[in-house]
Design an enzyme around this catalytic site. Sequence first.
Site, PDB file in Angstrom:
ATOM      1  N   HIS A   1       0.860  -1.183   0.000  1.00 31.65           N
ATOM      2  CA  HIS A   1       0.000   0.000   0.000  1.00 31.65           C
ATOM      3  C   HIS A   1       0.893   1.229   0.000  1.00 31.65           C
ATOM      4  O   HIS A   1       1.738   1.407   0.888  1.00 31.65           O
ATOM      5  CB  HIS A   1      -0.902   0.027   1.232  1.00 31.65           C
ATOM      6  CG  HIS A   1      -1.789   1.227   1.304  1.00 31.65           C
ATOM      7  ND1 HIS A   1      -1.428   2.402   1.944  1.00 31.65           N
ATOM      8  CD2 HIS A   1      -3.030   1.447   0.797  1.00 31.65           C
ATOM      9  CE1 HIS A   1      -2.402   3.271   1.831  1.00 31.65           C
ATOM     10  NE2 HIS A   1      -3.390   2.721   1.151  1.00 31.65           N
TER      11      HIS A   1
ATOM     12  N   HIS B   1      -2.620   3.822  -2.882  1.00 30.19           N
ATOM     13  CA  HIS B   1      -2.530   3.065  -4.125  1.00 30.19           C
ATOM     14  C   HIS B   1      -1.873   1.722  -3.829  1.00 30.19           C
ATOM     15  O   HIS B   1      -0.970   1.631  -2.984  1.00 30.19           O
ATOM     16  CB  HIS B   1      -1.696   3.861  -5.142  1.00 30.19           C
ATOM     17  CG  HIS B   1      -1.504   3.171  -6.446  1.00 30.19           C
ATOM     18  ND1 HIS B   1      -2.549   2.891  -7.300  1.00 30.19           N
ATOM     19  CD2 HIS B   1      -0.379   2.687  -7.049  1.00 30.19           C
ATOM     20  CE1 HIS B   1      -2.078   2.272  -8.374  1.00 30.19           C
ATOM     21  NE2 HIS B   1      -0.766   2.128  -8.241  1.00 30.19           N
TER      22      HIS B   1
END
Length: 326
Positions: free
Chosen positions: A275, A284
């Site tokens: 992450h 993202h």
Amino acid sequence: MNVVLQSLLACSPFSQLLTKLDRAILPNNAKVLKKFIQLRKEFKVIDANANHVTNLPPVDPAAFRPLLKKFNPRSETNHVYQEDAQEFLNFVLNHMHEEFGQIFKKQTSEKVEEDTGGEWLQVGKANKTAIVITKEEQFTESPITDIFGGVLRHSLKRSNSKASVSLQPFFALHLDIQDPEVNTIEEAIEYMTLKEHVEGVTDQKTQDQVSASKETLFEKTPRILILHLKRFSFSEKAKKISKMIQFPVNLNLKPSLFGKTVPQRSYRILSVVSHIGKSAANGHYTCDVRVKGGNFVRFDDARYYSVKQTEVLEAEAYLLFYELQR
């Protein structure tokens, strides 16, 4: 969604299962299994080395968007929302598991010996340990649990009494990484198995408070072991735990981590989901997948490229996929 699909298809037992299912006639309600079978057929084998990845066009998992909308009703085809990769992974595995249950039209459940109505179930007759299953967790078998399903053994030991034991199935092992002493995956697993003193436990006969401890060990480990690093804390406000947790390419689970005598279990890394971002509310996901030849490819939405193993091991891992070595 993409990193979960990519990681699952990197698991050879799951990929082999999909190949076998492609030759079978599945009922119309096996929608998720059918989507995975189709997606598997569209994937190409990537041959990677340190400097080159075959230039293949990315596969669009458009067929999974209705499933994503079911997981999160806010998700729409033309809009992007932040989804939790671990929650979506669990959602997908449970859906496929349930679809197999509908196909087989039977459910294999373990026997529940005694239920006191609480989280912990009492020792059986003649002071023998009662091995039970919590109400929330029933043991069911399917090809999905054969690949991804593990079982934890929770035991509660009162003074002057044998332990009461409950068994809990899992698809992903949730590991607490907040403690300052936890800096590696091995330490996180050891931390999960530490004995804890429990307050407020009473003797079943006298109703007097007694000294008690609880312990969690492995009862069974799966062929594909998925480790979830609990990087998001919601105790006061949502925050991300960004500390570096080291993880090995080859993970060994010592016999002392099990509730029964077993040889050491050895696993090898398959996929690392990371992450990227500073908060739980946004960010993202990328994943690094071990491909043919033992090298790694990083998948970042529609982009993919070779990465060195040293770079993979420096990732801020959120999910780790390990395969049992035979």
